[in-house]
Design a protein around this motif. Structure first.
Motif, PDB file in Angstrom:
ATOM      1  N   PHE A 126       0.779  -1.309   0.104  1.00 19.58           N
ATOM      2  CA  PHE A 126      -0.004   0.017  -0.062  1.00 19.58           C
ATOM      3  C   PHE A 126       0.795   1.182   0.202  1.00 19.58           C
ATOM      4  CE2 PHE A 126      -1.872  -2.870   3.021  1.00 19.58           C
ATOM      5  CZ  PHE A 126      -2.423  -3.483   2.251  1.00 19.58           C
ATOM      6  N   GLU A 127       2.049   1.113   0.392  1.00 21.20           N
ATOM      7  CA  GLU A 127       2.952   2.345   0.612  1.00 21.20           C
ATOM      8  C   GLU A 127       3.105   3.152  -0.717  1.00 21.20           C
ATOM      9  OE1 GLU A 127       6.185   0.498   2.584  1.00 21.20           O
ATOM     10  OE2 GLU A 127       5.534   0.828   4.594  1.00 21.20           O
ATOM     11  N   GLU A 128       3.196   4.569  -0.415  1.00 19.54           N
ATOM     12  CA  GLU A 128       3.188   5.080  -1.452  1.00 19.54           C
ATOM     13  C   GLU A 128       2.058   5.216  -2.721  1.00 19.54           C
ATOM     14  OE1 GLU A 128       7.413   5.461  -3.422  1.00 19.54           O
ATOM     15  OE2 GLU A 128       7.768   3.642  -2.194  1.00 19.54           O
ATOM     16  N   SER A 129       0.830   4.955  -2.025  1.00 21.29           N
ATOM     17  CA  SER A 129      -0.143   4.658  -2.791  1.00 21.29           C
ATOM     18  C   SER A 129      -0.668   6.324  -3.136  1.00 21.29           C
ATOM     19  CB  SER A 129      -1.276   4.283  -1.862  1.00 21.29           C
ATOM     20  OG  SER A 129      -1.405   2.734  -1.785  1.00 21.29           O
ATOM     21  N   PRO A 130      -1.243   6.437  -4.210  1.00 26.66           N
ATOM     22  CA  PRO A 130      -2.002   7.723  -4.407  1.00 26.66           C
ATOM     23  C   PRO A 130      -2.802   7.872  -3.337  1.00 26.66           C
ATOM     24  CG  PRO A 130      -2.140   6.301  -6.429  1.00 26.66           C
ATOM     25  CD  PRO A 130      -1.699   5.432  -5.353  1.00 26.66           C
ATOM     26  N   SER A 131      -3.097   9.108  -2.709  1.00 28.06           N
ATOM     27  CA  SER A 131      -3.905   9.159  -1.666  1.00 28.06           C
ATOM     28  C   SER A 131      -5.591   8.855  -1.597  1.00 28.06           C
ATOM     29  CB  SER A 131      -3.756  10.721  -1.041  1.00 28.06           C
ATOM     30  OG  SER A 131      -4.403  11.542  -2.226  1.00 28.06           O
ATOM     31  N   CYS A 132      -5.839   9.048  -3.025  1.00 33.46           N
ATOM     32  CA  CYS A 132      -7.304   8.474  -3.043  1.00 33.46           C
ATOM     33  C   CYS A 132      -7.470   7.121  -3.055  1.00 33.46           C
ATOM     34  CB  CYS A 132      -7.839   9.286  -4.095  1.00 33.46           C
ATOM     35  SG  CYS A 132      -7.422   8.888  -5.632  1.00 33.46           S
ATOM     36  N   THR A 133      -6.532   6.320  -2.940  1.00 32.79           N
ATOM     37  CA  THR A 133      -6.635   4.668  -3.105  1.00 32.79           C
ATOM     38  C   THR A 133      -6.372   4.265  -1.448  1.00 32.79           C
ATOM     39  OG1 THR A 133      -5.810   4.601  -5.192  1.00 32.79           O
ATOM     40  CG2 THR A 133      -5.624   2.710  -3.767  1.00 32.79           C
ATOM     41  N   ARG A 134      -7.235   3.492  -1.213  1.00 34.81           N
ATOM     42  CA  ARG A 134      -7.010   2.968   0.048  1.00 34.81           C
ATOM     43  C   ARG A 134      -6.767   1.524   0.212  1.00 34.81           C
ATOM     44  NH1 ARG A 134     -12.189   2.712   4.356  1.00 34.81           N
ATOM     45  NH2 ARG A 134     -11.471   0.956   5.464  1.00 34.81           N
ATOM     46  N   GLY A 135      -5.736   1.259   1.129  1.00 33.19           N
ATOM     47  CA  GLY A 135      -5.282  -0.081   1.189  1.00 33.19           C
ATOM     48  C   GLY A 135      -6.169  -0.931   2.447  1.00 33.19           C
ATOM     49  N   PHE A 136      -6.420  -2.302   1.974  1.00 25.85           N
ATOM     50  CA  PHE A 136      -6.905  -3.068   3.193  1.00 25.85           C
ATOM     51  C   PHE A 136      -5.960  -4.195   3.520  1.00 25.85           C
ATOM     52  CE2 PHE A 136     -11.167  -1.677   3.067  1.00 25.85           C
ATOM     53  CZ  PHE A 136     -11.396  -0.952   1.970  1.00 25.85           C
ATOM     54  N   LYS A 137      -5.329  -4.184   4.691  1.00 29.77           N
ATOM     55  CA  LYS A 137      -4.180  -5.334   5.000  1.00 29.77           C
ATOM     56  C   LYS A 137      -4.746  -6.647   5.742  1.00 29.77           C
ATOM     57  CE  LYS A 137      -0.135  -5.728   7.452  1.00 29.77           C
ATOM     58  NZ  LYS A 137      -0.380  -7.115   8.075  1.00 29.77           N
ATOM     59  N   LEU A 138      -4.495  -7.773   4.979  1.00 32.15           N
ATOM     60  CA  LEU A 138      -5.039  -9.100   5.476  1.00 32.15           C
ATOM     61  C   LEU A 138      -3.895  -9.340   6.618  1.00 32.15           C
ATOM     62  CD1 LEU A 138      -5.892 -11.118   2.488  1.00 32.15           C
ATOM     63  CD2 LEU A 138      -7.562  -9.619   4.008  1.00 32.15           C
ATOM     64  N   PRO A 139      -4.299  -9.945   7.677  1.00 25.78           N
ATOM     65  CA  PRO A 139      -3.342 -10.357   8.900  1.00 25.78           C
ATOM     66  C   PRO A 139      -2.455 -11.398   8.112  1.00 25.78           C
ATOM     67  CG  PRO A 139      -5.395 -11.518   9.116  1.00 25.78           C
ATOM     68  CD  PRO A 139      -5.719 -10.524   8.105  1.00 25.78           C
ATOM     69  N   ASN A 140      -1.072 -11.256   8.517  1.00 25.63           N
ATOM     70  CA  ASN A 140      -0.040 -12.127   8.180  1.00 25.63           C
ATOM     71  C   ASN A 140       0.997 -11.884   9.084  1.00 25.63           C
ATOM     72  OD1 ASN A 140       1.952 -13.671   7.316  1.00 25.63           O
ATOM     73  ND2 ASN A 140       2.104 -13.090   5.094  1.00 25.63           N
ATOM     74  N   PRO A 141       1.211 -12.768  10.334  1.00 25.51           N
ATOM     75  CA  PRO A 141       2.146 -12.872  11.218  1.00 25.51           C
ATOM     76  C   PRO A 141       3.341 -13.656  10.833  1.00 25.51           C
ATOM     77  CG  PRO A 141       0.500 -14.126  11.956  1.00 25.51           C
ATOM     78  CD  PRO A 141       0.133 -13.730  10.635  1.00 25.51           C
ATOM     79  N   MET A 142       3.140 -14.080   9.618  1.00 22.76           N
ATOM     80  CA  MET A 142       4.564 -15.272   9.293  1.00 22.76           C
ATOM     81  C   MET A 142       5.633 -14.660   8.983  1.00 22.76           C
ATOM     82  SD  MET A 142       2.209 -18.609   8.173  1.00 22.76           S
ATOM     83  CE  MET A 142       1.737 -17.636   6.562  1.00 22.76           C
ATOM     84  N   TYR A 143       5.687 -13.638   8.006  1.00 17.83           N
ATOM     85  CA  TYR A 143       6.701 -12.856   7.402  1.00 17.83           C
ATOM     86  C   TYR A 143       6.572 -11.529   7.110  1.00 17.83           C
ATOM     87  CZ  TYR A 143       4.423 -14.216   3.085  1.00 17.83           C
ATOM     88  OH  TYR A 143       3.487 -14.372   2.365  1.00 17.83           O
ATOM     89  N   TYR A 144       7.580 -10.877   6.910  1.00 18.59           N
ATOM     90  CA  TYR A 144       7.803  -9.364   6.636  1.00 18.59           C
ATOM     91  C   TYR A 144       8.312  -9.266   5.395  1.00 18.59           C
ATOM     92  CZ  TYR A 144       8.005  -4.226   7.477  1.00 18.59           C
ATOM     93  OH  TYR A 144       7.999  -2.951   7.293  1.00 18.59           O
TER      94      TYR A 144
END
Lengths: 238, 238
Positions: free
Chosen positions: A218-236
């Motif tokens: 999501f980072e550096e998204s154009p500001s009118c686009t919204r991200g939805f993050k699914l959970p993921n605790p397994m890796y980064y």
């Protein structure tokens, strides 16, 4: 910091907080999702059992399913689709459309350091199962006339096995599948993905939302686009 | 969507997910923290017990304490402090330095719609307890020579009771306390806070981090400033 260190530290500090291993691992997971813990390479050794249980649990499914439902809430409350074939939605692939849990099951649920060629060998078998709630969302968006674009860090050489795998578990009818080529392997995942989105916008797409399991989606998204993050605790992924 | 609706929906859908009330409320809380659920006005009625239990639990403390610890990890791995009196760190006040849980305890832990004058009456008593982990972080940052700036949506007329409350529970030695005046009550919280940070940067401060319990505390941040979000499933500030 290990669990033991944590408890020793907190007996010494003012707060004197004594916590269980479950408290410790749950706070680790929560702070990964809050994006407070970043750039971790492995799940802490003492938490691999806890994380394994979580990703196999109904809670993981409920957490993820709720995220995909919020996409539809957002679509029906905040978006004025033009229905001109340029309304678009972006999805990650791994742990967003397809699950890598069967792979991570054999790698201590993130407790082993990532071995890329090993993971790619597994991907090339094309046996990743679908995440059911994502498949539902994918089909729902498609039925509303939204163009679906997949942007993944999978490499180009995996294109045909990736298509086969997606189709075999029920995904079809996407408008674009963007994979990583040797040129963009040199930049960060966040930059590769945001560059891909910029190109889509240049091509006339209006990206309404992005579904992914990593903040780098999501980072550096154009500001009118919204991200939805699914959970993921397994890796980064940085 | 209520818990009952959720279960009915999911029996009908492909995934057929049957979840408990605890699963439902936990996925609600997780998706608030993931910033997938936004702009909610009240905690869902069937989850007020669950949320009340969470904010009184050791898990809430562990989750929050871990967030404050990651500030120190970030400081020692990613920041080159100049130690010229212009290194700065920003804190929210409510549910970051001081707890409003005693107030929300009498308001169904977020289940009642916010009554601002009622909340301000409570604040003006100056009885908010400190969040111990935040007090430790505050003191740790101060001892490293970092200037601490408080930016809060509390209104100017509460300045003296706010100062008294902070000092009484152990906070002292901050470099700035920015409250909302009538001029900036017309803009969004995110804009008010980012404007305040822009002014600090103009004044020569380097803001290394922000600690808050709301996404509106970090949005529109200059890109080299990193936010750390404390958990708060009780209410949402847009």
């Amino acid at each position: 910091m290990t669990f033991a260190d944590w408890n020793i530290l907190h007996q010494k500090t003012h707060s004197g907080l004594k916590i269980s291993l479950k408290n410790y691992c749950e706070s680790w997971r929560m702070n990964v999702e809050l994006h407070n813990i970043r750039d971790f390479e492995v799940v802490p050794e003492e938490c691999t059992d806890y994380i394994g249980k979580y990703v196999r649990s109904i809670q993981y499914k409920a957490d993820s399913e709720r995220a995909t439902e919020e996409c539809l809430v957002y679509l029906s409350t905040s978006c004025n689709l033009k229905k001109d074939g340029r309304d678009a939605w972006v999805f990650d692939i791994d742990d967003t459309l397809l699950s890598t849990i069967p792979y991570y099951k054999n790698n201590l649920y993130g407790g082993n350091k990532l071995n890329v060629s090993d993971l790619e060998d597994w991907m090339s078998k094309g046996k990743s199962p679908a995440l059911e709630y994502s498949l539902q969302l994918f089909n729902d968006l498609k039925s509303r006339g939204i163009q679906i674009i997949l942007i993944s860090t999978r490499r180009e050489y995996l294109r045909s096995v990736t298509i086969d795998n997606l189709v075999n578990v029920g995904y079809h009818g996407w408008a674009g599948l963007i994979l990583r080529d040797s040129a963009n392997e040199l930049v960060s995942v966040a930059k590769y993905k945001s560059d891909a989105r910029k190109q889509l916008i240049k091509d006339g797409y209006r990206i309404w939302g992005i579904v992914g399991d990593q903040y780098s989606s999501f980072e550096e998204s154009p500001s009118c686009t919204r991200g939805f993050k699914l959970p993921n605790p397994m890796y980064y992924v940085a």
